[in-house]
Design a protein around this motif. Structure first.
Motif, PDB file in Angstrom:
ATOM      1  N   ASN A   1      -6.940   4.454   1.570  1.00 42.05           N
ATOM      2  CA  ASN A   1      -6.506   4.630   2.675  1.00 42.05           C
ATOM      3  C   ASN A   1      -6.284   5.863   3.325  1.00 42.05           C
ATOM      4  OD1 ASN A   1      -4.881   2.058   3.406  1.00 42.05           O
ATOM      5  ND2 ASN A   1      -4.434   2.366   1.170  1.00 42.05           N
ATOM      6  N   ARG A   2      -7.065   7.019   2.716  1.00 42.00           N
ATOM      7  CA  ARG A   2      -7.085   8.553   3.118  1.00 42.00           C
ATOM      8  C   ARG A   2      -7.558   8.524   4.507  1.00 42.00           C
ATOM      9  NH1 ARG A   2     -11.025  11.810   2.059  1.00 42.00           N
ATOM     10  NH2 ARG A   2      -9.492  13.493   1.723  1.00 42.00           N
TER      11      ARG A   2
ATOM     12  N   GLN B   1       0.787  -1.265   0.023  1.00 44.75           N
ATOM     13  CA  GLN B   1       0.038  -0.104   0.165  1.00 44.75           C
ATOM     14  C   GLN B   1       0.890   1.353  -0.013  1.00 44.75           C
ATOM     15  OE1 GLN B   1      -3.479  -0.110  -0.319  1.00 44.75           O
ATOM     16  NE2 GLN B   1      -2.936  -2.301  -0.508  1.00 44.75           N
ATOM     17  N   TYR B   2       2.049   1.135   0.449  1.00 45.56           N
ATOM     18  CA  TYR B   2       2.818   2.336   0.702  1.00 45.56           C
ATOM     19  C   TYR B   2       4.388   2.355  -0.024  1.00 45.56           C
ATOM     20  CZ  TYR B   2      -0.786   3.165   4.085  1.00 45.56           C
ATOM     21  OH  TYR B   2      -2.137   3.467   4.797  1.00 45.56           O
TER      22      TYR B   2
ATOM     23  N   ASP C   1      -0.212   4.432  -4.870  1.00 43.94           N
ATOM     24  CA  ASP C   1      -0.748   5.399  -6.236  1.00 43.94           C
ATOM     25  C   ASP C   1      -2.062   6.048  -5.643  1.00 43.94           C
ATOM     26  OD1 ASP C   1      -2.755   3.080  -6.058  1.00 43.94           O
ATOM     27  OD2 ASP C   1      -1.333   1.847  -7.334  1.00 43.94           O
ATOM     28  N   LEU C   2      -2.915   6.387  -6.861  1.00 40.40           N
ATOM     29  CA  LEU C   2      -4.025   7.021  -6.612  1.00 40.40           C
ATOM     30  C   LEU C   2      -5.074   6.296  -5.750  1.00 40.40           C
ATOM     31  CD1 LEU C   2      -5.540   9.681  -6.677  1.00 40.40           C
ATOM     32  CD2 LEU C   2      -6.457   9.210  -9.018  1.00 40.40           C
ATOM     33  N   ILE C   3      -5.168   5.014  -6.317  1.00 41.81           N
ATOM     34  CA  ILE C   3      -6.097   3.863  -5.730  1.00 41.81           C
ATOM     35  C   ILE C   3      -5.994   3.686  -4.322  1.00 41.81           C
ATOM     36  CG2 ILE C   3      -7.144   1.738  -6.170  1.00 41.81           C
ATOM     37  CD1 ILE C   3      -7.948   3.584  -8.475  1.00 41.81           C
ATOM     38  N   LYS C   4      -4.599   3.568  -3.880  1.00 39.08           N
ATOM     39  CA  LYS C   4      -4.287   3.298  -2.712  1.00 39.08           C
ATOM     40  C   LYS C   4      -4.343   4.401  -1.645  1.00 39.08           C
ATOM     41  CE  LYS C   4      -1.164  -0.240  -4.370  1.00 39.08           C
ATOM     42  NZ  LYS C   4       0.316  -0.631  -4.731  1.00 39.08           N
TER      43      LYS C   4
ATOM     44  N   PHE D   1       1.760  14.183  -0.489  1.00 44.81           N
ATOM     45  CA  PHE D   1       1.351  13.179  -1.082  1.00 44.81           C
ATOM     46  C   PHE D   1      -0.461  13.169  -1.099  1.00 44.81           C
ATOM     47  CE2 PHE D   1       5.101  12.035   1.864  1.00 44.81           C
ATOM     48  CZ  PHE D   1       6.003  12.380   0.829  1.00 44.81           C
ATOM     49  N   GLU D   2      -0.755  14.025  -0.377  1.00 48.05           N
ATOM     50  CA  GLU D   2      -2.439  14.186  -0.317  1.00 48.05           C
ATOM     51  C   GLU D   2      -2.807  14.767  -1.584  1.00 48.05           C
ATOM     52  OE1 GLU D   2      -4.596  12.799   1.709  1.00 48.05           O
ATOM     53  OE2 GLU D   2      -3.147  11.958   3.369  1.00 48.05           O
ATOM     54  N   HIS D   3      -4.274  14.629  -1.765  1.00 50.66           N
ATOM     55  CA  HIS D   3      -4.746  15.479  -2.691  1.00 50.66           C
ATOM     56  C   HIS D   3      -6.010  16.387  -1.998  1.00 50.66           C
ATOM     57  CE1 HIS D   3      -2.874  13.100  -5.809  1.00 50.66           C
ATOM     58  NE2 HIS D   3      -3.145  11.937  -4.736  1.00 50.66           N
TER      59      HIS D   3
END
Length: 535
Positions: free
Chosen positions: A183-184, A150-151, A176-179, A215-217
């Motif tokens: 996990n966010r 995951q990381y 990646d974006l899916i992970k 690394f967040e959006h």
């Protein structure tokens, strides 16, 4: 009317989207802000081109045509005027016209090497560079089956002093974006801590995950999170650090322009963000907490030193005459002193000189700068000398750090194999750079180095720790280690073991069991007494 309104709405939406994505500071001193404003104005003209064209050239019957035409022409001049103002501001802020101001950006104090830099403590020597640290972190991450899917290990390998020891720390990042999507809610669960003296790697798991990071959006992205709370701040660099309790923070340096519109880059303060809770505070540079190690990045400090060294007698002299012009050498490293992290780099004269005239230490938190006038080998030369000692192994040397060994300024280097892992260590005397020692451990390397210095007549080596003894030789054995011959002696009535390196003390070849000998020696932690004088 609709034909005019729709492009205007699209323009406003585009501007808002560009601001949300690029996040320029709303600051007249920011290059990014000027580029952003000029760009959005040009984009607005492109989107509304047909409206502008129709008003200026086609709509000849409108009674407002003449007035609209004048307004539009004035608006079209705005990007041109801004571009000219930007170019003028850049020129008036440059070292060409403001050399004296640039020279004064950094205050440099001449200092004494032996007084400031204490004898080496091997528990505090950082033996890893960022590349080697990354290799170790990747290996550790590969063993964490529950996280590796995951990381990933991020690239934020920041060197700090943690509980009085040099370590590198870096957070994990989403794979990646899916992970990130899956996990966010919990955030990034851990960071990696690497002991730079022992090479131990720890994955530190957090009770509450890191929720604010680059690394967040969207709103939790660190830069966007800060921009909407500090819209005017020019954020120069972002470092990951932990406090003395292991709590993760982002230390964001706030840039200032002190010369004209765009010149004299400096740091005026720092925004400190708790990586897990998002709590944030701004500190002026004089009030930054002591546990924070890096506010000034190395590139800025070296840039300011180069201005100091080259512009003493003006800009023209720095290009043509170059009298009294000094500059930093090709690289830098970090040194831990008094619980602060200092940037180290050598100083050389302009004009292709192959040696250093001194070196500087620059505090990464306060910008305090000290100059030491010690001539000797350049760092690159020391790296080549160390690699030459073990050229059959093909190891490469890291950029050296500066140590005080027996009051002698010494380059210390780690030697890495093809996989980027540290295998050996080297010490090179700065002033007498033909003295090069290598060893499998730091202690072994130091022992060889001290013996080499003693053999080359450096009188102050070990004198503060040396002792003398005389007696009759009761035991004498010779051993060859890494191509060097040693004799090990014992004296009658003593269980002490004395080590003599043959090439430094050829007189030992004339001795045998039963002869009387006088020795000057230094007791090592291994229990062996290293001989530094023989009669």
């Amino acid at each position: 009317m609709k034909k005019r309104i729709i492009p205007m709405i699209l323009t406003v939406l585009l501007w808002a989207g560009m601001y949300y994505y690029y996040l320029p500071p709303l600051n007249i001193h920011s290059h990014d802000s000027w580029m952003f404003i000029i760009t959005i104005l040009v984009m607005g003209i492109i989107i509304n081109f047909w409206t502008i064209f129709r008003v200026v050239f086609l709509d000849r019957t409108s009674p407002e045509r003449a007035a609209n035409k004048k307004v539009i022409k004035k608006l079209l001049l705005v990007p041109v005027a801004l571009a000219l103002f930007y170019v003028g501001g850049t020129l008036l802020s440059s070292p060409i016209l403001r050399a004296s101001s640039y020279n004064k950006l950094l205050a440099v104090e001449s200092s004494d090497f032996a007084a400031d830099i204490h004898e080496v403590d091997y528990n505090k020597i950082p033996i890893l560079d960022s590349t080697s640290a990354a290799k170790l972190a990747e290996r550790e991450m590969g063993s964490m089956v529950d996280m590796v899917s995951q990381y990933e290990v991020s690239a934020y390998f920041n060197q700090i002093n943690y509980q009085n020891k040099p370590v590198r720390v870096t957070p994990l990042r989403y794979g990646d974006l899916i992970k990130w999507l899956t996990n966010r809610n919990t955030g990034i669960p851990a960071y990696i801590q690497i002991d730079m003296t022992s090479q131990n790697v720890d994955l530190v798991k957090l009770e509450q995950g890191i929720r604010y990071s680059p690394f967040e959006h969207f709103g939790r992205n660190l830069y966007r999170y800060l921009r909407f709370r500090y819209p005017n701040a020019m954020i120069r660099s972002t470092n990951f650090e932990i406090d003395e309790n292991g709590v993760p923070y982002w230390i964001c340096s706030v840039e200032d322009k002190t010369i004209g519109l765009f010149g004299g880059t400096d740091i005026k303060g720092a925004i400190v963000v708790n990586a897990t809770t998002g709590e944030h505070s701004y500190y002026d540079i004089a009030d930054v907490p002591r546990w924070i190690d890096k506010v000034y990045d190395a590139n800025l400090l070296i840039e300011q030193y180069d201005y100091y060294g080259t512009l003493k007698k003006g800009y023209i002299n720095s290009i043509f005459g170059q009298r009294e012009c000094l500059q930093s050498t090709e690289g830098y490293n970090y040194i831990a002193l008094d619980d602060d992290v200092w940037v180290y780099t050598g100083v050389t004269s302009i004009g292709g000189d192959e040696s250093n005239v001194g070196f500087v230490l620059m505090n990464s938190r306060t910008k305090e700068t000290k100059y030491y006038q010690i001539s000797g080998a350049k760092e690159i030369s020391a790296m080549s000398s160390a690699e030459g000692q073990i050229q059959h192994l093909g190891y490469t040397a890291t950029f050296p750090i500066l140590l005080n060994i027996a009051k002698e300024p010494t380059y210390f280097l780690s030697l890495k194999d093809g996989a980027g892992l540290v295998k050996k260590y080297a010490m090179v005397n700065i002033q007498k750079y033909q003295i090069v020692a290598t060893g499998d451990t730091v202690a072994e390397c130091e022992k060889v180095y001290r013996n080499l210095m003693a053999g080359n007549g450096i009188s102050n080596v070990n004198t503060d720790k040396a002792a003398k003894v005389s007696g009759v030789i009761s035991m004498m054995k010779d051993i060859v280690t890494e191509g060097n011959s040693y004799y090990y002696l014992m004296l009658e009535g003593s269980n002490e073991l004395f080590e003599v390196e043959v090439k430094n003390y050829l007189g030992i070849l004339k001795k045998q069991v039963g002869d009387t000998v006088s020795l000057e020696y230094v007791a090592e932690s291994s229990g062996v007494n290293v001989v530094i004088g023989l009669e």
